[in-house]
Design an enzyme around this catalytic site. Sequence first.
Site, PDB file in Angstrom:
ATOM      1  N   GLN A  50       0.843  -1.191   0.000  1.00 49.73           N
ATOM      2  CA  GLN A  50       0.000   0.000   0.000  1.00 49.73           C
ATOM      3  C   GLN A  50       0.878   1.241   0.000  1.00 49.73           C
ATOM      4  O   GLN A  50       1.655   1.441   0.941  1.00 49.73           O
ATOM      5  CB  GLN A  50      -0.878  -0.051   1.260  1.00 49.73           C
ATOM      6  CG  GLN A  50      -1.832   1.096   1.409  1.00 49.73           C
ATOM      7  CD  GLN A  50      -1.986   1.481   2.859  1.00 49.73           C
ATOM      8  OE1 GLN A  50      -1.019   1.608   3.598  1.00 49.73           O
ATOM      9  NE2 GLN A  50      -3.216   1.672   3.302  1.00 49.73           N
ATOM     10  N   SER A  93       0.971   6.488   2.862  1.00 50.83           N
ATOM     11  CA  SER A  93       1.648   7.460   3.730  1.00 50.83           C
ATOM     12  C   SER A  93       2.891   8.035   3.056  1.00 50.83           C
ATOM     13  O   SER A  93       3.563   7.354   2.280  1.00 50.83           O
ATOM     14  CB  SER A  93       2.076   6.785   5.037  1.00 50.83           C
ATOM     15  OG  SER A  93       0.956   6.375   5.760  1.00 50.83           O
ATOM     16  N   SER A 108       4.748  -1.785   4.330  1.00 49.53           N
ATOM     17  CA  SER A 108       5.086  -3.180   4.612  1.00 49.53           C
ATOM     18  C   SER A 108       4.927  -3.981   3.323  1.00 49.53           C
ATOM     19  O   SER A 108       4.132  -3.612   2.453  1.00 49.53           O
ATOM     20  CB  SER A 108       4.229  -3.753   5.746  1.00 49.53           C
ATOM     21  OG  SER A 108       2.896  -3.389   5.593  1.00 49.53           O
ATOM     22  N   GLU A 155      -9.021  -1.542   6.675  1.00 53.64           N
ATOM     23  CA  GLU A 155      -7.792  -1.696   7.441  1.00 53.64           C
ATOM     24  C   GLU A 155      -8.124  -1.802   8.922  1.00 53.64           C
ATOM     25  O   GLU A 155      -7.600  -2.636   9.636  1.00 53.64           O
ATOM     26  CB  GLU A 155      -6.846  -0.510   7.213  1.00 53.64           C
ATOM     27  CG  GLU A 155      -5.576  -0.631   8.062  1.00 53.64           C
ATOM     28  CD  GLU A 155      -4.609   0.523   7.872  1.00 53.64           C
ATOM     29  OE1 GLU A 155      -5.063   1.670   7.730  1.00 53.64           O
ATOM     30  OE2 GLU A 155      -3.397   0.260   7.878  1.00 53.64           O
ATOM     31  N   GLU A 185      -4.907   8.970  18.740  1.00 57.18           N
ATOM     32  CA  GLU A 185      -5.473  10.312  18.884  1.00 57.18           C
ATOM     33  C   GLU A 185      -6.474  10.608  17.765  1.00 57.18           C
ATOM     34  O   GLU A 185      -7.546  11.174  18.002  1.00 57.18           O
ATOM     35  CB  GLU A 185      -4.347  11.355  18.895  1.00 57.18           C
ATOM     36  CG  GLU A 185      -3.509  11.346  20.174  1.00 57.18           C
ATOM     37  CD  GLU A 185      -2.618  10.119  20.309  1.00 57.18           C
ATOM     38  OE1 GLU A 185      -2.278   9.499  19.279  1.00 57.18           O
ATOM     39  OE2 GLU A 185      -2.273   9.751  21.448  1.00 57.18           O
TER      40      GLU A 185
END
Lengths: 395, 366
Positions: free
Chosen positions: A112, A115, A149, A232, A365
Site C-alpha cells: 500500500q 503514507s 510493509s 484496514e 489520537e
Amino acid sequence: MTDAADLRARVRDLLAAHPPATTGRTDFLRARFDAGLAWVHHPAGLGGLDAPRSLQAAVDAGLAAAGAPDNDPGRIGIGLGMAAPTLLAHGSDEVRARFLKPLWTGEEVWCQLFSEPGAGSDLAALGTRAVRDAATGDWIVDGQKVWTSSAHTARWAILLARTDPDLPKHRGITYFVCDMTDPGVEVRPLRQLTGEAEFNEVFLTGVRIPDAHRLGAVGDGWRVARTTLMNERVSIGGARIPREGGMIGRAAAVWRDRPELRTHALHRRLLDLWVDSEVARLTGERLRQQLAAGEPGPEGSAMKLGFARLHQAVSGLEVELLADDGLLYGDWTMTRPERVDFTGRDAGYRYLRAKGNSIEGGTSEVLLNIVAERVLGLPPEPRDDKDVPWKDLAR
Amino acid sequence: MSHEPDLLHSDTQEALRAAVRALLADRAGHPVVLGRIETGDPYPPGLWPALAGDIGAAGLLVPEELGGQGAGHRETAVVLEELGRAVTPAPYLTGAVVATETLLALAGDGGPAAGLLAELAAGERTAVLAAPLTTAPRGADALFAVPAEAPVRGVADAVAADVLLVPRPDGLYAVPAVEAAVTPLSPLDLTRPLAAVDARGAAGTRLAGAAGARAAVRRGLLAGAGLLASEQLGLAEWCLEETVRHARERHQFNRPVGSFQALKHRMARLWLDVVGARAAARAAADALAAGAADAELTVAVAQAYCSGVAVRAAEECVQLHGGIGMTWEHPAHLALKRAKADQLALGSAGHHQDVVADLADLPAPA
C-alpha cells in the site's frame, strides 16, 4: 441465495476433485477460488457465490479440518484486507478479473503506497504527483512513500497520488494500481526501533501507470481510499482470541512459572490488565455476535484503541516482571520479515513493537477524534484547510 | 465444555426495557427523585406496585411454577440497566435480586421459603437480606458468624422491606420488619437508604439450616454482584449521553465546548469504557442465567471492571458539565453518589480482583 448446506456440498465437491493430500498448494488454492469458496460474499467468478459473508467461517473451518492448505493470510494481509475490498468495489471488470485471483492465492503480493514523510495522520495532504502523458494517456508518477510493509515482496501496490494541486486537498487525489516491477520504483528498507525492517521507503521516479489501472474517477481517490481504510481498521482489530489469548497469556504464564519474580505491586497491575484483557475479549466477542446478527455496531473502533493500549501495558509489565531477563533482548539483527508477529519473540521485542500499535492504521489520537465525531456526534474542530488549494497549504 | 455466551439484547428484552423506561420517565424522573431524597422516603409513590406487579419485574428470576415470570438474569439485568440510568430509588437489586435469588435456592423444599418467594415475585411483599451492602459473595459465611450482640450496619433498603432475611449461626430466618429495630442512617447515596438493623429481639421463621443457608446467601450475593454490573452500565451510559448532550449545546469561546479535542478525547475514552462495560455486564448476566461453570469468574471480572467505569463516568459527567455539575439542582450528583456507593456494594473492585486471582490461578506473592 447460496445457503450453508450448498456451501457444505461445494466444500465436499472441491475436496473430492482436488484431494489436499495429492494436490499442489497453489493448484488447490486456484481451484478453491474458482469454486467460489475464497470469499463466499464475492460475486460468482470473482472468488465467491454471492453468499452471506457470515458463512465464510464455516467454509474455512471445514477446509482446514480436511487438511487443505490456506493462503497464509499473515503474508498477504494488505492484499486481503485492503486491496481486495477496494478492487472489488471500484475496479473495472477487467481489473477485478486480472487481479483478485492471484491476490487471493498469494501468487501476487500487494502493498500500500499511501503514507508519505509529509502526510501521516493528514493523509489527504499527500504530495506524490501523477501527471497525464498526453501522448499515451498513461500517468507518470513521482514522489516518495513510507511505512510500506511488504514493498520488498510485492508485485503490485495500491497508490494514492495527486493529480490536481490546484484543488483543495481531498479533491485532487486519484487512486491507482502501481506495478512494483516498474524500473522507476526503488524500495529501501526502513529500520525501526526493534532493529528489524518490517517496513520500507518507496521512491517513485517517472513510474508509468496505464490509465486502465486507475480505480475510480480522476480526482475521486479520497472516496475510494475510504473503502481501503475502513477495511484496514476491521482487519487490524477483528481477530478472534480465546481467554488469555494474546499478550496477557504470556505475562500470566510467566507469573505462574516464576513465583520468585512476584511482587505485590506487579500483582495488582497484572490483575488490572488481566481483567481489562478479558473485557476486551468479551467486547470483541460481542462485536462478532452483532455482525453475525446483521447489526454491526461502532464497537469496531473501540477494538483497535483498546488493543493498542493493552498490548503496550501488558508487554511493559512483562519486561518488568522478568527482572534480570527483562534487561536482555533476543536479537538486534536487521532483518526484513515477511510478516509481523505482535505476540511472538521475547518480551523486549513485544514491548518495542507494541509502540507501533497506537500509530499504525490511524493513531489513537485520530481514532479518538473519529469516535467523538462519528459515534458520539460531537462537533468537529474548526478547520481552515478544507477549501484551500493543496498547493497553497503550509508544509 | 466452555459456555458460549450470548452477549446481545433480544427483542423481548428491548421491549421490557422500553416499558421500564416509560414507567420511570412517568413516575420517577429526576425532579421527583430530587424532591424526595431528603425526606427519608425517597421511593417514588406508586412506582413499586407498577414496576414489580404490573410489569412483573420482581418475578423475572422466579420460575412460573413458583409464582414468577419465568424469565431470568438477562431480563433482570435489563431492568437494572434502566434503574441505573434513572438512579431510581427502588428495592430491586436488594429485594428482587439478592433476597429473591437466596430464596430461590431454598424454595425447592417447599415450606416457608417457597411461600415468601411467591409473595416477593408478585410484588406483594418485599424482603431484604439483613447484611451490610458491602458484603461480597465470598463474605456470605462470615455473616452467619456475626456476634449475636451486634446490630447489622448498612443494610440497604431495609426501610422499604416487609421481611428481613436474618443470618444466624444455625440458619437463615425470615423476620417481619416490624418486629426488628430498623434505624435509618444518613447515606452517601440518598437514593438507596441504609439502616442499622437489630433483629435480636425477634424469633422469626427458620427458612434453612446452617449449611443450606450459607450456600443460598452466597448464591443470592453472587447474582447481586453480577447484576449490579448492569446497574453500573446503565448509570454510565446515562452519564455519557448527558455529558455529550451538554458538550454539544454549551458554547464558550464562540464554539460548542464539545468541539475541543481535550474534551472530545475524554468522552471518546469514556465511550470505550462503556463499550467494555456492556460486554462485561452482559457476560455476567448470561453466565448467571446459564449457570455457567465460570460464572463466579465472569461476575468477578464484571464487578472489577464496571464499578470503576460507573465512577469514572459520573466523575466525568460532573467535571465536563462545569459549574452546573456541582449544583444540587442538576441530577449529576445523584449518579455520582450512586456510582461511588455501588463501588463498595457487594464487594469492592479490589475484592473481585482477588477472586480473579484465585480462580484464574494468578496467586499473590508468598
